[in-house]
Enzyme design. Structure first.
Site, mmCIF file in Angstrom:
data_model
loop_
_atom_site.group_PDB
_atom_site.id
_atom_site.type_symbol
_atom_site.label_atom_id
_atom_site.label_comp_id
_atom_site.label_asym_id
_atom_site.label_seq_id
_atom_site.Cartn_x
_atom_site.Cartn_y
_atom_site.Cartn_z
ATOM 1 N N ARG A 138 0.855 -1.199 0.000
ATOM 2 C CA ARG A 138 0.000 0.000 0.000
ATOM 3 C C ARG A 138 0.883 1.237 0.000
ATOM 4 O O ARG A 138 1.747 1.367 0.864
ATOM 5 C CB ARG A 138 -0.855 0.027 1.276
ATOM 6 C CG ARG A 138 -2.003 -0.885 1.269
ATOM 7 C CD ARG A 138 -3.091 -0.503 2.234
ATOM 8 N NE ARG A 138 -2.709 0.086 3.516
ATOM 9 C CZ ARG A 138 -3.579 0.399 4.457
ATOM 10 N NH1 ARG A 138 -4.869 0.197 4.257
ATOM 11 N NH2 ARG A 138 -3.190 0.912 5.597
ATOM 12 N N THR A 191 -1.403 7.388 -0.262
ATOM 13 C CA THR A 191 -2.732 7.204 -0.857
ATOM 14 C C THR A 191 -3.450 5.957 -0.343
ATOM 15 O O THR A 191 -4.666 5.821 -0.530
ATOM 16 C CB THR A 191 -2.624 7.072 -2.388
ATOM 17 O OG1 THR A 191 -1.856 5.880 -2.674
ATOM 18 C CG2 THR A 191 -1.928 8.274 -3.004
ATOM 19 N N ASP A 239 0.309 -3.290 12.103
ATOM 20 C CA ASP A 239 0.846 -3.579 10.768
ATOM 21 C C ASP A 239 1.330 -5.030 10.748
ATOM 22 O O ASP A 239 2.351 -5.366 11.357
ATOM 23 C CB ASP A 239 2.001 -2.612 10.456
ATOM 24 C CG ASP A 239 2.472 -2.762 9.021
ATOM 25 O OD1 ASP A 239 2.766 -3.904 8.593
ATOM 26 O OD2 ASP A 239 2.531 -1.748 8.304
ATOM 27 N N ASP A 284 4.968 -5.786 9.469
ATOM 28 C CA ASP A 284 5.989 -5.375 10.442
ATOM 29 C C ASP A 284 6.023 -6.310 11.641
ATOM 30 O O ASP A 284 7.093 -6.627 12.168
ATOM 31 C CB ASP A 284 5.725 -3.937 10.914
ATOM 32 C CG ASP A 284 6.180 -2.918 9.887
ATOM 33 O OD1 ASP A 284 6.954 -3.278 8.985
ATOM 34 O OD2 ASP A 284 5.750 -1.753 9.984
HETATM 35 C C1 PRP Z 1 -1.031 -4.871 4.210
HETATM 36 C C2 PRP Z 1 -1.772 -6.189 4.261
HETATM 37 C C3 PRP Z 1 -2.596 -6.156 3.007
HETATM 38 C C4 PRP Z 1 -2.927 -4.691 2.863
HETATM 39 C C5 PRP Z 1 -4.340 -4.471 3.314
HETATM 40 O O1 PRP Z 1 0.061 -4.934 3.392
HETATM 41 O O2 PRP Z 1 -0.940 -7.297 4.365
HETATM 42 O O3 PRP Z 1 -1.910 -6.649 1.867
HETATM 43 O O4 PRP Z 1 -2.017 -3.972 3.702
HETATM 44 O O5 PRP Z 1 -4.728 -3.167 3.100
HETATM 45 P P1 PRP Z 1 -5.867 -2.753 2.073
HETATM 46 O O6 PRP Z 1 -6.990 -3.693 2.281
HETATM 47 O O7 PRP Z 1 -6.194 -1.349 2.472
HETATM 48 O O8 PRP Z 1 -5.303 -2.826 0.684
HETATM 49 P P2 PRP Z 1 1.090 -3.706 3.241
HETATM 50 O O9 PRP Z 1 0.657 -2.818 2.142
HETATM 51 O O10 PRP Z 1 1.300 -3.080 4.569
HETATM 52 O O11 PRP Z 1 2.407 -4.396 2.707
HETATM 53 P P3 PRP Z 1 3.481 -5.305 3.489
HETATM 54 O O12 PRP Z 1 2.760 -6.553 3.936
HETATM 55 O O13 PRP Z 1 4.497 -5.588 2.453
HETATM 56 O O14 PRP Z 1 4.011 -4.524 4.644
HETATM 57 N N1 URA Z 2 -2.310 -3.370 6.794
HETATM 58 C C1 URA Z 2 -1.992 -3.860 7.992
HETATM 59 O O1 URA Z 2 -1.008 -4.590 8.144
HETATM 60 N N2 URA Z 2 -2.790 -3.543 9.039
HETATM 61 C C2 URA Z 2 -3.870 -2.772 8.899
HETATM 62 O O2 URA Z 2 -4.559 -2.524 9.895
HETATM 63 C C3 URA Z 2 -4.179 -2.253 7.638
HETATM 64 C C4 URA Z 2 -3.387 -2.580 6.589
#
Ligand code: PRP
Ligand code: URA
Length: 207
Positions: free
Chosen positions: A103, A107, A198, A201
C-alpha cells in the site's frame, strides 16, 4: 457469495494473543501459522471426495480420499507469507504462487511489484493475506488472478473492516471469503480498528 467467520474458540483465543501489542515477533509468527492451519481446515471443507478400494489389516474397504482440484496457495506479500506454512502443513502437495503488492503510504492504494503463479489455471487458488483493510489489495490481487485465467478463487484472511469486506464482495461476488474476525472499522490512516497493527511489520520485526 459466502462469507465465513471462523468463530472456533481456538482461533479466537489465538487471534486475541496476536492482537496484544506485547506479543513478540516470534510468538506472533507462530500464532499466525497455527491459526492458518485451523482456518485452512474450514477453507478446505468442501473439497470433493472420491473412494478407493484399500485393505485394512482386517478387511477390504472403500476408503475416502480427496479427489478434488489441485491447489495453489497465493500469499499477498509480505504479510500473506506468514500464512503459507500452516496451509502447506495441511496440503503438502499444494503449489505456492506469490503476489507482490504494497500500500502506498500516502494514498493507501495498492502498488504491484511481483507476480508469479503456476501455469495450470484449473487449480483452486487460496489467496492468503491476514489484513483486509480498504480491500484495495485483495481486489487488485483477485483481478490479476482472474486476468491470468484463474477462475476458482477463495480468500483467507484474519481481520477485515466492514467497508473493506464490502468492497471485495461488490467487486468479486464469486470469491468466497474466510475470516477470523470482522472488526469495527478503519482509522484515518486506513488501519483496521481494533485490528492488530501492521501485520507485515509484526511478522518480520521491521518496525
Ligand atoms: C497490508 C496487508 C494487506 C494490505 C491491506 O500490506 O498485508 O496486503 O495492507 O490493506 P488494504 O486492504 O487497504 O489494501 P502492506 O501494504 O502493509 O504491505 P506489506 O505486507 O508488504 O508490509
Ligand atoms: N495493513 C496492515 O497490516 N494492518 C492494517 O490494519 C491495515 C493494513
Amino acid at each position: 457469495m459466502a462469507i465465513h467467520i471462523i468463530d472456533h474458540p481456538l482461533v479466537q483465543h489465538k487471534l486475541s494473543l496476536m492482537r496484544n501489542k506485547e506479543t513478540s515477533t516470534m510468538k506472533f509468527r507462530e500464532l499466525l501459522q497455527e491459526i492458518s492451519m485451523l482456518m485452512g481446515y474450514e477453507v478446505t471443507r468442501d473439497m470433493p471426495i472420491t473412494y478407493e478400494e484399500i485393505e485394512t489389516p482386517l478387511m477390504p474397504m472403500n476408503a475416502p480420499k480427496i479427489a478434488g482440484k489441485k491447489v495453489v496457495i497465493a500469499p499477498i506479500l509480505r504479510a500473506g507469507l506468514g500464512m503459507v506454512e500452516g496451509m502447506l502443513r495441511l496440503i503438502p502437495s499444494a503449489r505456492v504462487g506469490h503476489i507482490g503488492l504494497y500500500r502506498d503510504e500516502e494514498t493507501c492504494t495498492p502498488v504491484f511489484y511481483y507476480y508469479k503463479m503456476p501455469k495450470d489455471k484449473d487449480r483452486l487458488v487460496i489467496l492468503v493475506d491476514p489484513m483486509l483493510a480498504t480491500g484495495g489489495s485483495a481486489c487488485d490481487a483477485i483481478s490479476r488472478l482472474k486476468k491470468d485465467g484463474f477462475k476458482d478463487i477463495k480468500m483467507m484472511g484474519l481481520v477485515a473492516s466492514p467497508q473493506g469486506l464490502k468492497t471485495v464482495m461488490d467487486q468479486h461476488p464469486d470469491v468466497e471469503i474466510y475470516l477470523a474476525s470482522l472488526d469495527e472499522g478503519l482509522n484515518e490512516r486506513n488501519y483496521i480498528l481494533p485490528g492488530l497493527g501492521d501485520a507485515g511489520d509484526r511478522i518480520f520485526g521491521t518496525k
